[in-house]
Scaffold this active site. Structure first.
Site, short mmCIF file in Angstrom:
data_model
loop_
_atom_site.label_atom_id
_atom_site.label_comp_id
_atom_site.label_asym_id
_atom_site.label_seq_id
_atom_site.Cartn_x
_atom_site.Cartn_y
_atom_site.Cartn_z
CG LEU A 243 -3.91 9.15 7.74
CD1 LEU A 243 -3.23 8.84 9.07
CD2 LEU A 243 -2.89 9.18 6.62
CG ASP A 244 -4.45 4.25 3.08
OD1 ASP A 244 -3.96 3.48 3.91
OD2 ASP A 244 -3.76 4.83 2.22
CE LYS A 245 -9.44 -2.31 8.06
NZ LYS A 245 -10.48 -3.30 7.70
CB SER B 151 -1.97 5.16 6.15
OG SER B 151 -1.73 4.86 4.79
NE ARG C 154 -1.53 3.12 1.34
CZ ARG C 154 -0.78 2.33 2.10
NH1 ARG C 154 -0.01 1.41 1.52
NH2 ARG C 154 -0.79 2.44 3.41
#
Length: 232
Positions: free
Chosen positions: A98-100, A102, A188
């Protein structure tokens, strides 16, 4: 069982790192240097760089409700990495990313076979996300997101059409999206294609595992039934 899977399932390292050890000729089976793809048998003695690798009797499976600001990496030099955040006493690896910015479900385990089964795109493992954007959603946006979106794929360094997916509007500014693929920053990038900016992104389900009432920043062990469902 393949050699790289045996090494990763022992908790020694990830399967990718095991492959590197094998390529670097640092892995022996019964005293012999082994190549990639080797299948081991019960009773084989496996060593990595001289260290004996023992099979784990019980695999570890946990679910973290990752908060924003934590990075899904095992690199210890990166600030706020997921390993330091959870601080689990044994070596377990995040399943996917999960990106930072999120939040939501991240699974962590020392079971390399589960990792690969969940991440292979051809297995079409579903994941649900709740997404909030910066301006009002209209019907055309929902339909366009569902039909597939032409976005830039940084790994392939070219544009990729996302798979058709289910998108359900929740209110004026949020929607639920179900994906069976995991391109880099996919949601995104999909939203940006239609001039929407994601202000909050939360993963609430991976296959049969739902976030439920687990608070942000907390983790728990998966139940036997949940683990069984992951393996089906």
């Amino acid at each position: 069982m393949r050699l790289n899977q045996f090494i990763s399932s022992s908790g020694f390292c990830s399967r990718r790192r095991a492959d590197l050890f094998i390529k670097e000729q640092k892995v022996t089976v019964n005293g012999q240097i082994i190549k990639l793809g080797h299948v081991i048998n019960e009773g084989d003695r496996v060593e990595v760089d001289g260290q004996l690798i023992l099979a784990k009797e019980n695999d570890i499976y946990i679910m973290l409700n990752k908060p924003p600001g934590v990075t899904c990496t095992t690199a210890s030099h990166i600030e706020a990495n997921i390993i330091d955040f959870v601080n689990y006493p044994e070596q377990i690896f995040p399943v996917g990313r999960l990106d930072k910015q999120s939040e939501g479900i991240i699974l962590r385990t020392d079971d390399g076979s589960i990792v690969n089964a969940l991440l292979r795109e051809e297995n079409n493992q579903e994941k649900d996300y709740i997404v909030t954007v910066d301006k009002k959603i209209n019907e055309g946006f929902i339909e366009s997101m569902s039909a597939g979106v032409d976005i830039y794929n940084p790994r392939k360094k070219q544009n990729t059409m996302t798979k058709r997916c289910k998108v359900v509007q929740i209110d004026d500014y949020s929607f639920k999206i179900t994906l069976s693929q995991g391109l880099n920053r996919q949601i995104r990038r999909m939203c940006r294609r239609f001039q929407y900016t994601v202000t909050k992104l939360q993963r609430v389900r991976i296959k049969n595992i739902s976030l439920g009432q687990l608070e942000v920043g907390c983790w728990r062990y998966l139940s036997d039934e949940e683990v069984k469902g992951l393996k089906e």
